[in-house]
Design an enzyme around this catalytic site. Sequence first.
Site, PDB file in Angstrom:
ATOM      1  N   TYR A 183      17.741  33.631   2.319  1.00  0.00           N
ATOM      2  CA  TYR A 183      18.638  34.615   1.729  1.00  0.00           C
ATOM      3  C   TYR A 183      20.097  34.465   2.172  1.00  0.00           C
ATOM      4  CZ  TYR A 183      14.275  37.027   0.601  1.00  0.00           C
ATOM      5  OH  TYR A 183      13.033  37.346   0.119  1.00  0.00           O
ATOM      6  N   ILE A 184      20.336  33.639   3.179  1.00  0.00           N
ATOM      7  CA  ILE A 184      21.706  33.516   3.681  1.00  0.00           C
ATOM      8  C   ILE A 184      22.216  32.096   3.445  1.00  0.00           C
ATOM      9  CG2 ILE A 184      21.526  35.348   5.390  1.00  0.00           C
ATOM     10  CD1 ILE A 184      20.910  33.292   7.516  1.00  0.00           C
TER      11      ILE A 184
END
Length: 881
Positions: free
Chosen positions: A133-134
């Site tokens: 997600y990053i």
Amino acid sequence: MNEDENLKPFEGEHFYERQDDPESGDTITKVTGMYKDWFLDYASYVILERAVPAIEDGFKPVQRRIMHSLKELDDGRYNKVANVVGHTMQYHPHGDASIGDAIVQIGQKDLLIDTQGNWGNILTGDGAAASRYIEARLSKFALEVLYSPKITTWQLSYDGRKNEPVNLPVKFPLLLAQGAEGIAVGLSTKVLPHNFNELIDASIKVLKNKPFTLYPDFPTGGVADISGYNDGMRGGRVRVRAKISQLDKSTLVITQIPFSTNTSTLIDSILKANEKGKIKIKKIEDNTAAEVEILIHLPPGVSPDKTIDALYAFTACETSVAPLGCVIENHKPYFVGVSEMLRISTHRTVDLLKRELEIQLDELEEQWHFLSLERIFIENRIYRLIEEEETWEGVIRAIDEGLKPFTKHLKRPVTEDDILRLTEIRIKRISKFDIDKAQEKIEALEGEIAQVKHHLEHLIEFAISYFQNLKDKYGKGRERKTELRSFDNIEATKVVLRNTKLYVNREEGFIGTGLKKDEYVADCSDIDDVIVFLRDGSMMVTKVDVKTFVGKDIIHVAVFDKGDKRTIYNMIYRDGKSGPSYVKRFNVSGITRDKLYDLTQGNKGSQVLYFSGNPNGEAEVVTILLRQVGSVKKLKFDLDFANLAIKGRQSRGNTVTKYPIKKIELKEKGISTLKPRRIWFDDTVQRLNVDGRGELLGEFRPNDRLLIINQNGKLKTIIPELTTHFDEGMIVLEKWHPKKPVSAIYYDGEKERYFVKRFLVENENKEETFISDHPNSQLEIVSTDYRPVAEVIFSKVKGVQKENLTVDLENFIAVKGIKAQGNQLTTDKVKQINLLDPLPYEEPAEEVPEEMEVKGEENLSGDEEQNITLDEDGQITLSLE
């Protein structure tokens, strides 16, 4: 047979072999010698390949491989961290979790990686989101200082499929900027982070052969005492405190936290201290987001200053960090201080810059060489010489012969590779060849070559310029976060909350917190000491406990402060069963806990006839009644303790009477006989003290106060307690004289004018503002002199400079109330206002209060003479004959 008796040492080995056991029939194969070196091999691997950073670039292997992978993936856009992790696994022979954690740690330091998404929060301790997600990419700073493939030494990756850098050519003291921590086998490392700009400044000082010092700067801010830093080497220690201030009378606010903590652990430690009764709080609010904000609400009646000290003493608001500079150099652990780390990094940066310049010079000279050849080849139509050649060797030979008359000015001989490159020039380029443009390119290269040679000749100046450029480009917003300040040592017994009660059973001789049915003495804490005096003249100091036997017939018990020399004990005792009576005054400082001290002369049957404990040296008057014995004429007389000198507890004392005493009655309560207490202010630690450190503020009696004026136009008076905390904006701190006016010049933001006012501080128990409350209002100067003088410097108006104005503030305005606006200073535009030396004034002498007057001389009993003298300390000494 015992199992251990079956063990027999190998010859020359450090481990054991089990022999065959005929009884059991078991046969055990001998252990081979291969185990002997396994521990050393494993320890070496962990030290060199996992836990300890290299001195060359400041990276552990996993970090170096991450940065290499980011460079290989770099296209200017963000990459999913999961993708970076997968790419790094080509080089790192461990799981994805260790790689992901290492990327997050680098990203949270906000130097080498531009991050996108939830990367966690070092302030709150919140973790980062999952790697899918990053996103991440290299920062501009990392691209500039970390990579230079042409001067990088390469090695095969663990599986032999890829090349990876042995060390990255880092041209910056990265290890000191980011810090490092690792636990290996048999050793560990802990390099604290330092300030970006200060590291560059120090590197420049190294190149200029100037002295420098380096101190840590933590990303969480806080206040640090670096007096024991020891250059970051083994044995050093740094104390770090949270930044705590008083928001209002019942609220404290924490705005910065110590390194190695987060708001969650900090709040937990505060709650635990509250549960244990060390501090007393009402509730805690955590409003931390981008900045730390923890609000601590206090119950009514709790001292904010004392609570701040208690937070430092009993919670994680103060932590101690032990640095340990250990790095890898030449494949070995190397224990080194941060100053030497910086020197090594700086000199390595100079070496890398030199190698880059040398490579750049070679490339520029190679470009110049070929452009010159190309111009000769085309301008002199040498390409036509190959038209009649039928073989390739003939073509090469023809070009070589054709070039020879024109190549004398070249810097190296023409090689066959040069000729081969000339044969690859296209006809279209030859037809469009512009001699002037070619010459311009050659001249431009000659200018670049000259510049590079100049840089090489002045390499140190070039390196200094390189560091300064880094600071100019990337130093903004990287100012120091941690304030450096010396700390005073907080005594836990002085700030701990008195959360339990002390009781005494005088007759049976017990004291403790569990005797709730007996006489209440005072509030206390579980770390306090208690002082006890018995009727037989003995004394003991013991630690607070649930129930302790100290001796029967207790006459005085109190919580004991070891450093308190202002508590004075007044005592009259009889020596033996029928001996004379003596009087003495003494304090108690140095003692051995649980040791019984005899305050009399040690004769059997001695008894204390009168005793009092006085927290501020009070000296009462007592009436002594004698028994009717023989020819005693005067059976009643007064004794004033003020006429006695304060001596040691072992002194015999002065004779009161040789006759038996029937009764002693209190005639008059005591007043202090001690000198005023001298108080100093130590600006280094921002604390008051009585030890002579810093600036002497004056001599203070019990009712004297301090005047505090802040830059924001607020003032207050306080009792000078040693636990007081002071605001950063404090500009005046002095002993308050109620009849001494305060003079001020301030700018009124609403009226846009300067005003002068003089006033007396009348409300001693309230903080007051003495300038207008407009947001743009500001205090220019303030003075507590009796006759202050100010100088006004005016701004130029249309090129005309008005003469400076000198203002005698005493004559300019009369003393008015603190809320008065004051008189307007001037209508002209003011550039600056300065405070000059005050006019001469003789301050009125201080009135000596009644309690300082010496009592008159009088006989104690009428049948004995007394001699009263004044000793060197101004104390009254009385001797009887």
